[in-house]
Design a protein around this motif. Structure first.
Motif, PDB file in Angstrom:
ATOM      1  N   UNK A 161     -32.288 -18.908 -22.744  1.00  0.00           N
ATOM      2  CA  UNK A 161     -31.229 -19.281 -23.689  1.00  0.00           C
ATOM      3  C   UNK A 161     -30.006 -19.814 -22.931  1.00  0.00           C
ATOM      4  N   UNK A 162     -29.667 -19.188 -21.807  1.00  0.00           N
ATOM      5  CA  UNK A 162     -28.559 -19.680 -20.993  1.00  0.00           C
ATOM      6  C   UNK A 162     -28.847 -21.086 -20.474  1.00  0.00           C
ATOM      7  N   UNK A 163     -30.072 -21.321 -20.056  1.00  0.00           N
ATOM      8  CA  UNK A 163     -30.474 -22.653 -19.590  1.00  0.00           C
ATOM      9  C   UNK A 163     -30.317 -23.689 -20.705  1.00  0.00           C
ATOM     10  N   UNK A 164     -30.792 -23.346 -21.884  1.00  0.00           N
ATOM     11  CA  UNK A 164     -30.717 -24.296 -23.001  1.00  0.00           C
ATOM     12  C   UNK A 164     -29.284 -24.591 -23.410  1.00  0.00           C
TER      13      UNK A 164
ATOM     14  N   UNK B 120     -33.697 -16.493 -13.547  1.00  0.00           N
ATOM     15  CA  UNK B 120     -34.543 -17.650 -13.236  1.00  0.00           C
ATOM     16  C   UNK B 120     -33.757 -18.946 -13.370  1.00  0.00           C
ATOM     17  N   UNK B 121     -32.921 -19.042 -14.386  1.00  0.00           N
ATOM     18  CA  UNK B 121     -32.142 -20.267 -14.608  1.00  0.00           C
ATOM     19  C   UNK B 121     -31.188 -20.567 -13.457  1.00  0.00           C
TER      20      UNK B 121
ATOM     21  N   UNK C 287     -25.664 -49.949 -14.145  1.00  0.00           N
ATOM     22  CA  UNK C 287     -25.237 -49.274 -12.913  1.00  0.00           C
ATOM     23  C   UNK C 287     -25.835 -47.863 -12.846  1.00  0.00           C
ATOM     24  N   UNK C 288     -26.273 -47.538 -11.685  1.00  0.00           N
ATOM     25  CA  UNK C 288     -26.938 -46.244 -11.488  1.00  0.00           C
ATOM     26  C   UNK C 288     -26.009 -45.072 -11.730  1.00  0.00           C
ATOM     27  N   UNK C 289     -24.742 -45.246 -11.395  1.00  0.00           N
ATOM     28  CA  UNK C 289     -23.829 -44.124 -11.455  1.00  0.00           C
ATOM     29  C   UNK C 289     -23.672 -43.585 -12.873  1.00  0.00           C
ATOM     30  N   UNK C 290     -23.862 -44.452 -13.894  1.00  0.00           N
ATOM     31  CA  UNK C 290     -23.716 -43.981 -15.267  1.00  0.00           C
ATOM     32  C   UNK C 290     -24.796 -42.981 -15.641  1.00  0.00           C
ATOM     33  N   UNK C 291     -25.892 -43.009 -14.877  1.00  0.00           N
ATOM     34  CA  UNK C 291     -27.000 -42.129 -15.207  1.00  0.00           C
ATOM     35  C   UNK C 291     -26.868 -40.763 -14.535  1.00  0.00           C
ATOM     36  N   UNK C 292     -25.990 -40.658 -13.625  1.00  0.00           N
ATOM     37  CA  UNK C 292     -25.860 -39.385 -12.908  1.00  0.00           C
ATOM     38  C   UNK C 292     -25.012 -38.404 -13.710  1.00  0.00           C
ATOM     39  N   UNK C 293     -25.246 -37.156 -13.480  1.00  0.00           N
ATOM     40  CA  UNK C 293     -24.512 -36.119 -14.180  1.00  0.00           C
ATOM     41  C   UNK C 293     -23.871 -35.174 -13.157  1.00  0.00           C
ATOM     42  N   UNK C 294     -23.075 -34.262 -13.674  1.00  0.00           N
ATOM     43  CA  UNK C 294     -22.361 -33.345 -12.792  1.00  0.00           C
ATOM     44  C   UNK C 294     -23.228 -32.202 -12.307  1.00  0.00           C
ATOM     45  N   UNK C 295     -22.577 -31.266 -11.622  1.00  0.00           N
ATOM     46  CA  UNK C 295     -23.251 -30.081 -11.102  1.00  0.00           C
ATOM     47  C   UNK C 295     -22.925 -28.889 -12.006  1.00  0.00           C
ATOM     48  N   UNK C 296     -23.733 -27.857 -11.867  1.00  0.00           N
ATOM     49  CA  UNK C 296     -23.559 -26.677 -12.715  1.00  0.00           C
ATOM     50  C   UNK C 296     -23.376 -25.450 -11.831  1.00  0.00           C
ATOM     51  N   UNK C 297     -22.290 -24.732 -12.051  1.00  0.00           N
ATOM     52  CA  UNK C 297     -22.031 -23.486 -11.325  1.00  0.00           C
ATOM     53  C   UNK C 297     -22.116 -22.334 -12.314  1.00  0.00           C
ATOM     54  N   UNK C 298     -23.093 -21.475 -12.129  1.00  0.00           N
ATOM     55  CA  UNK C 298     -23.303 -20.335 -13.023  1.00  0.00           C
ATOM     56  C   UNK C 298     -22.940 -19.044 -12.312  1.00  0.00           C
ATOM     57  N   UNK C 299     -22.321 -18.155 -13.043  1.00  0.00           N
ATOM     58  CA  UNK C 299     -21.968 -16.854 -12.507  1.00  0.00           C
ATOM     59  C   UNK C 299     -23.072 -15.842 -12.819  1.00  0.00           C
TER      60      UNK C 299
ATOM     61  N   UNK D  17     -24.694 -12.567 -13.878  1.00  0.00           N
ATOM     62  CA  UNK D  17     -24.249 -11.477 -14.739  1.00  0.00           C
ATOM     63  C   UNK D  17     -24.562 -10.127 -14.092  1.00  0.00           C
ATOM     64  N   UNK D  18     -23.584  -9.226 -14.036  1.00  0.00           N
ATOM     65  CA  UNK D  18     -23.853  -7.902 -13.461  1.00  0.00           C
ATOM     66  C   UNK D  18     -24.774  -7.099 -14.376  1.00  0.00           C
ATOM     67  N   UNK D  19     -25.613  -6.224 -13.814  1.00  0.00           N
ATOM     68  CA  UNK D  19     -26.502  -5.397 -14.644  1.00  0.00           C
ATOM     69  C   UNK D  19     -25.711  -4.548 -15.629  1.00  0.00           C
ATOM     70  N   UNK D  20     -26.247  -4.380 -16.801  1.00  0.00           N
ATOM     71  CA  UNK D  20     -25.569  -3.606 -17.845  1.00  0.00           C
ATOM     72  C   UNK D  20     -25.789  -2.109 -17.695  1.00  0.00           C
ATOM     73  N   UNK D  21     -26.793  -1.734 -16.920  1.00  0.00           N
ATOM     74  CA  UNK D  21     -27.103  -0.323 -16.762  1.00  0.00           C
ATOM     75  C   UNK D  21     -28.146   0.182 -17.739  1.00  0.00           C
ATOM     76  N   UNK D  22     -28.534  -0.661 -18.710  1.00  0.00           N
ATOM     77  CA  UNK D  22     -29.496  -0.211 -19.719  1.00  0.00           C
ATOM     78  C   UNK D  22     -30.880   0.004 -19.107  1.00  0.00           C
TER      79      UNK D  22
END
Length: 558
Positions: A120-123, A317-318, A355-367, A369-374
């Motif tokens: 879901x995070x990936x999507x 995994x994402x 132009x090729x540059x229009x097809x490029x996209x940015x980068x993704x920085x994901x944090x 998530x710390x374990x919830x303890x459940x």
């Protein structure tokens, strides 16, 4: 010991005979009145019960002194006592199954939720960050998560090959998207694929995901499968019928006191234990492998924690997928130069003028998530439950005597010893089939173990082998585990690069077999397979052929 037991039975028989001779008619009538009430309360016809005690030569199970039981009463009570014990066994089994099912569903739901949350995070995040690099390849990502679910739920996939094929497909598609001005042929893409390992277009992400996912998924699924196997064993053992000798002994334990005219006498504790140890001798033989399984399950939970643990990996995994696409964009120019150097110049698309540059996209920085303890709470509860049920099979006779058989609180002159009211002198037998050779209450043939229960012992061994392999990071399938008849393999002898390679995703069959399916995996998603359930007839035919040859040749030897 045997002579002492025979002497004790002789004394009891003499005492019972004297008691019968010295009894008075009034006491006999009162005894039969109590038996009438008890017998009627169980739904039987009161017309079967005599008004006063009668001679007991007709009895086939209970002592043949004066009695309140006819032959029909004895048979009815014998059947009723057997059903009562079967009901008690089923109740104990259902309670244990419910305990295992609760732990299984809690932990299984948690692992599946981790994987669902990752997808879901990936999507949610990938379309905005990577644009058409993701949106034009959603099916590839969706298929990857689907196969990860199948693997976790028991499908006999090779996880390393599944990941390798995903990266290969993704590289081909992204290379074409990043170079819309090129028209690489299939041969050119094959060349690209062969150089991918050396070029490392996605950086370290594929290798890290492969190493961590293999260990994490096999640890998670083997633990949940262990709970499922344990529950299956309990269910199937509960279906094993009681032996006729056990039915006779249970009748004598529970209702012969009624026939004898002492319905208030409750079974002596040691007498009850000997009867049920004899009745459940085969079940007690599950104890050793049952303990091995539960110990292995507790041990594998060590692999749930830390950066490479099941919780972080399955739920992250994402993260590796985002890292991989980031690396590909960063290394695009260097990668292109090396591909052209190794594979030559591909054809140019004359229709692409944008132009090729229009097809490029940015980068993704994901944090992360710390374990919830459940999960920690779920595993802690599961480990406590597993420790509680470790001695289930050997404690079952004592538990049933205490809770279901109305056992006397003490062994004294007032308890029922199988002959009359009085102390029970024989010693209590040990646990298991071999220890019943001198059981004074149940005739047990220790040379003929119950084959249905032996089969369940083998299933416990196989699952234990799987868990031990999983602890070492190896996915030992059921077929491999069953090759070791002793079930004592540690799983550490299987190299990382060879474990599980016997079954490939590129199988001639379009269906995915299951090693041990988890709840919810339908037959359409895979088939359950087990090498232990398939017996080859070749050995038997060879033996039969040799026997016929020897029989035909025998006259010549005379």
């Amino acid at each position: 010991m045997e002579l002492r037991a025979r002497g004790w039975w002789l004394l009891c028989a003499i005492a019972a005979l004297v008691a019968c001779v010295r009894g008075d008619p009034a006491s006999k009538s009162r005894s039969c009145s109590e038996v009438r009430q008890i017998y009627g309360a169980k739904g039987f016809s009161l017309s079967d019960v005599p008004q006063a005690e009668i001679s007991g030569e007709h009895l086939r199970i209970c002592p043949q002194g004066y009695t309140c039981c006819t032959s029909e009463m004895e048979e009815n009570l014998a059947n009723h006592s057997r059903m009562e014990l079967e009901t008690a066994l089923h109740d104990s089994s259902r309670a244990l199954q419910a305990t295992l099912a609760t732990q299984l569903h809690g932990i299984d739901d948690h692992f599946q939720r981790l994987l669902n949350d990752s997808e879901r995070t990936l999507q949610d995040a990938f379309p905005g960050a990577f644009g058409d690099l993701y949106t034009q390849n959603t099916r590839a990502f969706r298929d990857l998560y689907a196969e990860l679910r199948l693997y976790y739920r028991g499908a006999n996939l090779h996880l390393e090959e599944t990941l390798a094929e995903f990266w290969a497909r993704l590289l081909e598609r992204l290379f074409k998207q990043l170079h819309p001005q090129l028209l690489p042929t299939d041969d050119y893409l094959d060349c690209l694929g062969k150089q991918a390992e050396a070029l490392r277009p996605f950086g370290d992400a594929p290798r890290e995901l492969r190493l961590r996912a293999t260990r994490a998924f096999v640890a998670a699924r083997s633990f949940v499968q262990g709970l499922g196997v344990a529950s299956d064993v309990v269910r199937k053992v509960a279906q094993v019928p009681l032996a006729p000798e056990c039915s006779r002994a249970i009748m004598k334990l529970v209702y012969c006191a009624h026939c004898r005219g002492v319905p208030g006498a409750r079974p002596c504790p040691d007498y009850c234990r000997n009867v049920l140890k004899g009745c459940l001798a085969n079940q007690a033989d599950l104890d050793a492998e049952w303990r091995n399984l539960l110990d292995s399950m507790v041990l594998i939970t060590d692999k749930f924690w830390g950066p490479s643990g099941a919780e972080n990996v399955i739920g992250g995994v994402h993260m590796w997928l985002a890292e991989a696409i980031n690396a590909l964009q960063d290394n695009k120019d260097t990668l292109t130069a090396k591909v052209i150097q190794g594979c030559g110049n591909p054809k140019v698309n004359p229709h692409d003028s944008g132009p090729e540059e229009k097809r490029r996209r940015g980068k993704l920085a994901l944090q992360e998530k710390p374990p919830t303890g459940s999960l920690e709470k779920l595993v802690s509860e599961a480990k406590a439950k597993l420790r509680d049920i470790q001695d289930f099979w050997i404690s079952l006779p004592g538990t049933l005597c205490s809770e279901k058989m109305a056992m006397s609180p003490a062994s004294d002159d007032r308890c029922w010893n199988g002959i009359s009211k009085g102390r029970y002198l024989p010693e209590v037998m040990g646990d298991g089939l071999a220890n019943q050779i001198n059981n004074p209450e149940v005739e047990v043939d220790i040379t003929k173990p119950d084959m249905a229960i032996r089969q369940q012992i083998m299933q416990l061994k196989i699952m234990t082998n799987r868990l031990r392999g999983a602890y070492g990071g190896n996915d030992v399938d059921f077929q491999d585990a069953s090759d070791d008849g002793s079930g004592s393999g540690s799983g550490g002898g299987c190299p990382d690069d060879t474990c599980g390679r016997r079954v490939s995703k590129k199988s001639s069959s379009s269906r995915t077999p299951l090693t041990h399916a988890l709840p919810g995996l339908s037959e359409q998603e895979g088939q359950k397979t087990s090498a232990a359930s398939c017996l080859e007839p070749h050995s038997f035919l060879l033996l039969l052929l040799v026997t016929l040859i020897l029989a035909a040749a025998r006259p010549r030897w005379r």
